[in-house]
Scaffold this active site. Structure first.
Site, PDB file in Angstrom:
ATOM      1  N   SER A 146      -4.082   1.596   2.036  1.00 11.27           N
ATOM      2  CA  SER A 146      -3.142   2.711   2.104  1.00 11.27           C
ATOM      3  C   SER A 146      -3.880   4.041   1.896  1.00 11.27           C
ATOM      4  O   SER A 146      -4.746   4.382   2.701  1.00 11.27           O
ATOM      5  CB  SER A 146      -2.025   2.487   1.074  1.00 11.27           C
ATOM      6  OG  SER A 146      -0.941   3.331   1.332  1.00 11.27           O
ATOM      7  N   ASP A 222       5.723  -3.476   7.231  1.00  5.78           N
ATOM      8  CA  ASP A 222       5.369  -2.468   6.229  1.00  5.78           C
ATOM      9  C   ASP A 222       6.379  -1.327   6.296  1.00  5.78           C
ATOM     10  O   ASP A 222       6.493  -0.646   7.327  1.00  5.78           O
ATOM     11  CB  ASP A 222       3.958  -1.980   6.539  1.00  5.78           C
ATOM     12  CG  ASP A 222       3.403  -1.009   5.515  1.00  5.78           C
ATOM     13  OD1 ASP A 222       4.194  -0.248   4.915  1.00  5.78           O
ATOM     14  OD2 ASP A 222       2.181  -1.008   5.328  1.00  5.78           O
ATOM     15  N   HIS A 255       3.543  -4.023   2.752  1.00  2.24           N
ATOM     16  CA  HIS A 255       2.537  -3.096   2.226  1.00  2.24           C
ATOM     17  C   HIS A 255       1.923  -3.591   0.914  1.00  2.24           C
ATOM     18  O   HIS A 255       1.114  -2.894   0.309  1.00  2.24           O
ATOM     19  CB  HIS A 255       3.222  -1.734   1.986  1.00  2.24           C
ATOM     20  CG  HIS A 255       2.270  -0.571   1.916  1.00  2.24           C
ATOM     21  ND1 HIS A 255       1.556  -0.113   3.003  1.00  2.24           N
ATOM     22  CD2 HIS A 255       1.913   0.241   0.879  1.00  2.24           C
ATOM     23  CE1 HIS A 255       0.813   0.926   2.649  1.00  2.24           C
ATOM     24  NE2 HIS A 255       0.999   1.165   1.358  1.00  2.24           N
TER      25      HIS A 255
END
Lengths: 277, 277
Positions: A146, A222, A255
């Protein structure tokens, strides 16, 4: 430098160290996994892992289960914290700015510029410390998740020859185009958007003169994909630049570290191949 | 029953469910990993995982990285919480009694007896719910860590034929002989120590009429080994009873999930072999 944790794992040792960072002007922690057995001549190569928003050095070392692969491939993994820390370090009420959200940039704007220099910390100070303190070689690769995937891509694309390979899970590939980046870069770098481009992987891949192996995994389930991640921008920018990059859309993954743990073995193998070369 | 989490991982899905437990008189959560692909005829066999003091259903599912092995071997893993929960459930100021510390017993003493019936919950209610709700067979094995290793050994030794195999990491093998057990059993079961023996693996292995495969891993650097775990007592009790049990002392490992994650693949393979048989 002080060792604050040490655990046997996968035949090696997972440690956490704290040290006074001159770049950041505060005490920092990082995790380091060292495989068991004798290091090769010249030392183990090093994979740097950069974590995402809200994380410390703990998330990756407790949840990714990468140690078994690092042991198998003979790779040291170094996982720093994600921002400067301490009572005198500026912060924000949101979880996407300030502590836990350093974005791997060198801030130029007050009050952030006093401590927020994660780009230089991860690029220069931390590797110098690691290479002076552990049985490692100067061979480096970088990965992250991320915000940390953004950091990994930026570091690799801006510093030709410094890293043998780069990979990312769910990276923020175009921070200049999405809300997380607007907020962080506006605060850390100011309103002149031309200063933001030096930290945008999609811009940087179009300017890169040096090729290195690139692997990106992105889950299709995600919740941040559409608004914050926009992986397609990196695919398009790399294609336009003729820069080979393997970007894999992984069906149904979200995620979380469940996603990271599923594919981290392939990432470690990918980096190990580049680091041996 | 309500699904509160769902994450793709290792080709399968890690879920967390909540349900109203009639045995415990409260709402409970449990984790369940289901491998990807079609279940075999009759369904996947199930490995129950029992966690240790202070844990919820989260610790194992986020830190052990067992999903990849469960996927490889085609095993469902069910990981319940470690005690009843809720505002009307009795608790203690210490972390080794009350919530997070159910010790897998059916309490007979007030105020604990109102809710603390983890032995019956794990043995009867939870498997019935799981077998009615997921694509699983009736083939069960059981494993656990620390207090959960105690629970696994007790459940398997007291219920001949119910589990195909049992394993434990860092188990409390002799709760009647150590401080953790004295405190918990004194509160839950009262001062008559003869009632404690039904929950002591060292006592039970001496009485067992039924043999099943037993695997125990214990780290030599575990800070609880000398005072609370005393693994040698189980080795001696099993040997005296002629009960075959593989107990492995693992050099340098501590009490953490780093230890569990290192050897959990071998435990899943051990159970899978028994579950296939």
């Amino acid at each position: 430098m002080e060792r604050v944790e040490s655990h046997a794992v996968s035949g090696g040792v997972q440690e956490v160290w704290s040290h006074a960072s001159s770049t950041l002007g505060c005490t920092m922690r990082f995790g380091v996994f060292v495989p068991g057995g004798e290091p090769p001549a010249g030392g183990f190569p090093v994979l740097y892992w950069l974590s995402g928003l809200t994380c410390t050095e703990q998330n990756f070392i407790t949840k990714a289960a990468a140690q078994r692969y690092a042991a198998e491939h003979g790779v040291v993994i170094v996982a720093p914290d994600t921002s400067p820390r301490g009572d005198d370090v500026a912060d924000d009420a949101g979880w996407d700015l300030g502590k836990g959200a350093g974005f791997y940039v060198d801030a130029t704007q007050a009050p952030w510029s006093a401590h927020y220099r994660m780009y230089t910390y991860v690029r220069d100070e931390l590797p110098a410390l690691v290479e002076a303190s552990f049985p490692v070689s100067a061979a480096r690769s970088v990965s992250g998740h991320s915000m940390g995937g953004h950091g990994a891509l930026v570091l690799a694309l801006r510093n030709p020859g410094m890293y043998r390979s780069v990979s990312a899970f769910s990276p923020i590939v175009a921070p200049t185009e999405v809300p997380w980046g607007h907020k962080a870069f506006g605060a850390y770098l100011g309103s002149d958007r031309s200063a933001w481009e030096a930290y945008d992987a999609c811009v940087l891949v179009g300017r890169a003169s040096h090729r290195l192996p690139v692997l990106v995994d992105q889950g299709t389930a995600d919740g941040f994909l559409e608004e914050q991640l926009q992986t397609h921008r990196f695919v398009e920018a790399a294609a336009a630049a003729g820069f080979p990059a393997e970007v894999r859309m992984q069906d149904g993954y979200d995620h979380s570290y469940y996603f990271v743990s599923t594919f981290v073995g392939e990432h470690v193998a990918f980096h190990a191949a580049a680091l041996r070369g």
